[in-house]
Design an enzyme around this catalytic site. Structure first.
Site, PDB file in Angstrom:
ATOM      1  N   LYS A  15       0.822  -1.215   0.000  1.00 52.59           N
ATOM      2  CA  LYS A  15       0.000   0.000   0.000  1.00 52.59           C
ATOM      3  C   LYS A  15       0.853   1.261   0.000  1.00 52.59           C
ATOM      4  O   LYS A  15       0.484   2.249  -0.622  1.00 52.59           O
ATOM      5  CB  LYS A  15      -1.018  -0.009   1.138  1.00 52.59           C
ATOM      6  CG  LYS A  15      -0.484   0.355   2.492  1.00 52.59           C
ATOM      7  CD  LYS A  15      -1.588   0.359   3.530  1.00 52.59           C
ATOM      8  CE  LYS A  15      -1.021   0.110   4.916  1.00 52.59           C
ATOM      9  NZ  LYS A  15       0.084   0.982   5.329  1.00 52.59           N
ATOM     10  N   ARG A  90      -6.024   3.419  11.843  1.00 53.16           N
ATOM     11  CA  ARG A  90      -5.691   2.018  12.085  1.00 53.16           C
ATOM     12  C   ARG A  90      -6.554   1.408  13.173  1.00 53.16           C
ATOM     13  O   ARG A  90      -6.444   0.217  13.435  1.00 53.16           O
ATOM     14  CB  ARG A  90      -4.246   1.933  12.530  1.00 53.16           C
ATOM     15  CG  ARG A  90      -3.254   1.511  11.436  1.00 53.16           C
ATOM     16  CD  ARG A  90      -2.016   1.146  12.175  1.00 53.16           C
ATOM     17  NE  ARG A  90      -0.912   0.559  11.491  1.00 53.16           N
ATOM     18  CZ  ARG A  90      -0.087   1.124  10.644  1.00 53.16           C
ATOM     19  NH1 ARG A  90      -0.304   2.327  10.208  1.00 53.16           N
ATOM     20  NH2 ARG A  90       0.973   0.482  10.199  1.00 53.16           N
ATOM     21  N   ARG A 128      11.973  -6.470   2.678  1.00 51.37           N
ATOM     22  CA  ARG A 128      12.137  -5.011   2.740  1.00 51.37           C
ATOM     23  C   ARG A 128      13.336  -4.602   3.582  1.00 51.37           C
ATOM     24  O   ARG A 128      13.881  -3.519   3.412  1.00 51.37           O
ATOM     25  CB  ARG A 128      10.909  -4.344   3.381  1.00 51.37           C
ATOM     26  CG  ARG A 128       9.747  -4.198   2.463  1.00 51.37           C
ATOM     27  CD  ARG A 128       8.717  -3.247   3.039  1.00 51.37           C
ATOM     28  NE  ARG A 128       8.280  -3.647   4.386  1.00 51.37           N
ATOM     29  CZ  ARG A 128       7.167  -3.197   4.941  1.00 51.37           C
ATOM     30  NH1 ARG A 128       6.393  -2.358   4.312  1.00 51.37           N
ATOM     31  NH2 ARG A 128       6.828  -3.582   6.161  1.00 51.37           N
ATOM     32  N   ARG A 130      13.586  -3.544   6.669  1.00 48.47           N
ATOM     33  CA  ARG A 130      13.511  -2.378   7.543  1.00 48.47           C
ATOM     34  C   ARG A 130      13.885  -2.780   8.967  1.00 48.47           C
ATOM     35  O   ARG A 130      13.727  -3.941   9.337  1.00 48.47           O
ATOM     36  CB  ARG A 130      12.067  -1.860   7.523  1.00 48.47           C
ATOM     37  CG  ARG A 130      11.942  -0.389   7.372  1.00 48.47           C
ATOM     38  CD  ARG A 130      10.520  -0.009   7.061  1.00 48.47           C
ATOM     39  NE  ARG A 130       9.602  -0.413   8.120  1.00 48.47           N
ATOM     40  CZ  ARG A 130       8.293  -0.266   8.040  1.00 48.47           C
ATOM     41  NH1 ARG A 130       7.761   0.246   6.950  1.00 48.47           N
ATOM     42  NH2 ARG A 130       7.509  -0.640   9.024  1.00 48.47           N
ATOM     43  N   ARG A 141       2.619  -7.502  13.696  1.00 45.54           N
ATOM     44  CA  ARG A 141       1.902  -6.425  12.999  1.00 45.54           C
ATOM     45  C   ARG A 141       0.690  -6.961  12.240  1.00 45.54           C
ATOM     46  O   ARG A 141      -0.347  -6.308  12.157  1.00 45.54           O
ATOM     47  CB  ARG A 141       2.832  -5.676  12.041  1.00 45.54           C
ATOM     48  CG  ARG A 141       3.732  -4.672  12.747  1.00 45.54           C
ATOM     49  CD  ARG A 141       4.120  -3.525  11.819  1.00 45.54           C
ATOM     50  NE  ARG A 141       4.787  -3.995  10.628  1.00 45.54           N
ATOM     51  CZ  ARG A 141       6.110  -4.095  10.497  1.00 45.54           C
ATOM     52  NH1 ARG A 141       6.896  -3.751  11.477  1.00 45.54           N
ATOM     53  NH2 ARG A 141       6.625  -4.546   9.387  1.00 45.54           N
TER      54      ARG A 141
HETATM   55  P1  AMP Z   1       3.664   1.756   8.793  1.00 43.32           P
HETATM   56  O1  AMP Z   1       4.827   2.343   8.087  1.00 43.32           O
HETATM   57  O2  AMP Z   1       2.346   2.367   8.375  1.00 43.32           O
HETATM   58  O3  AMP Z   1       3.633   0.257   8.759  1.00 43.32           O
HETATM   59  O4  AMP Z   1       3.842   2.159  10.343  1.00 43.32           O
HETATM   60  C1  AMP Z   1       4.947   1.727  11.100  1.00 43.32           C
HETATM   61  C2  AMP Z   1       4.620   1.764  12.586  1.00 43.32           C
HETATM   62  O5  AMP Z   1       4.245   3.109  12.981  1.00 43.32           O
HETATM   63  C3  AMP Z   1       3.427   0.910  12.997  1.00 43.32           C
HETATM   64  O6  AMP Z   1       3.814  -0.428  13.219  1.00 43.32           O
HETATM   65  C4  AMP Z   1       2.970   1.618  14.266  1.00 43.32           C
HETATM   66  O7  AMP Z   1       3.831   1.319  15.342  1.00 43.32           O
HETATM   67  C5  AMP Z   1       3.177   3.080  13.923  1.00 43.32           C
HETATM   68  N1  AMP Z   1       1.975   3.682  13.291  1.00 43.32           N
HETATM   69  C6  AMP Z   1       1.863   4.153  12.008  1.00 43.32           C
HETATM   70  N2  AMP Z   1       0.631   4.641  11.779  1.00 43.32           N
HETATM   71  C7  AMP Z   1      -0.062   4.486  12.923  1.00 43.32           C
HETATM   72  C8  AMP Z   1      -1.407   4.773  13.322  1.00 43.32           C
HETATM   73  N3  AMP Z   1      -2.300   5.304  12.474  1.00 43.32           N
HETATM   74  N4  AMP Z   1      -1.764   4.451  14.586  1.00 43.32           N
HETATM   75  C9  AMP Z   1      -0.893   3.923  15.456  1.00 43.32           C
HETATM   76  N5  AMP Z   1       0.373   3.608  15.155  1.00 43.32           N
HETATM   77  C10 AMP Z   1       0.798   3.884  13.894  1.00 43.32           C
END
Ligand code: AMP
Length: 192
Positions: A15, A90, A128, A130, A141
């Site tokens: 995404k 989320r 990836r 990361r 996750r």
């Molecule tokens: P992502 O890059 O979207 O996978 O986000 C990486 C990490 O950031 C997630 O595993 C969460 O720890 C935190 N995170 C990102 N967006 C949110 C959100 N909307 N609500 C809570 N935690 C978030």
């Protein structure tokens, strides 16, 4: 016209990649909360140090903090021509916050859901490389997604149109699928 879009999909569904491409092609602001949090962590801001441990565990940052962050971001002028939310909301609480605080001009037009099978997700996420991408964190996750983020789709179903896209295939191919679906989701009066 569809121009305020929420991109949803499990971690590893692509995404983020698709969101960047789509935002660029359509001139929309790309709002990735994961990117915003990682930038804050890298810059060592107060926000960054507050969220560091949570993000590294793969848990979710508190809803009120996320809602404030996104509300501020949506008030910036570059979202006027459209925006693409990536990684937010989320939780149902975040979705409620978004619905309550969003100005009329920032109302969501469409939810794009990318569908990808779990095995493919784990494989992709591992490649990836990361820092927060160990197999345990990835599984965690996915579990968090299932438990907390899937219900967001049900919450939004009554309020926002949803299109579902098969997220397995080439990157270009998937972008084409999403753009076609978005065009087809434009209200009939815009298309005539
Ligand atoms: P992502 O890059 O979207 O996978 O986000 C990486 C990490 O950031 C997630 O595993 C969460 O720890 C935190 N995170 C990102 N967006 C949110 C959100 N909307 N609500 C809570 N935690 C978030």
């Amino acid at each position: 016209m569809v121009r305020n879009v929420l991109m949803m999909g499990p971690p590893g569904s692509g995404k983020g990649t698709q969101a960047v491409r789509l935002a660029e092609r359509r001139g929309w602001a790309h709002i990735s909360t994961g990117d915003m949090l990682r930038a804050a962590m890298a810059a060592g801001t107060e926000l960054g140090s507050r969220v560091k441990d949570i993000v590294e565990r793969g848990d979710l940052v508190p809803d009120d903090l996320m809602c404030d962050l996104v509300e501020q971001r949506l008030n910036e002028p570059d979202t006027e021509n459209g925006f693409l939310l990536d990684g937010f909301p989320r939780t149902v609480e975040q979705a409620e916050g978004l619905m309550e605080r969003m100005a009329e001009s920032r109302k969501l037009d469409c939810v794009v859901l990318l569908r990808v099978a779990d095995e493919v997700l784990i494989e992709r996420a591992l490649s990836r490389g990361r820092a927060d991408d160990t197999e345990d964190t990835i599984r965690h996750r996915l579990e968090v997604y299932r438990r907390q983020t899937r219900p967001v789709l049900d919450f939004l179903d009554d309020r926002v149109r949803r299109v579902e896209i098969d997220g397995v295939g080439g990157i270009d191919e998937i972008t084409v699928r999403i753009e076609r679906a978005l065009d087809a989701a434009n209200p009939a009066e815009d298309r005539s």
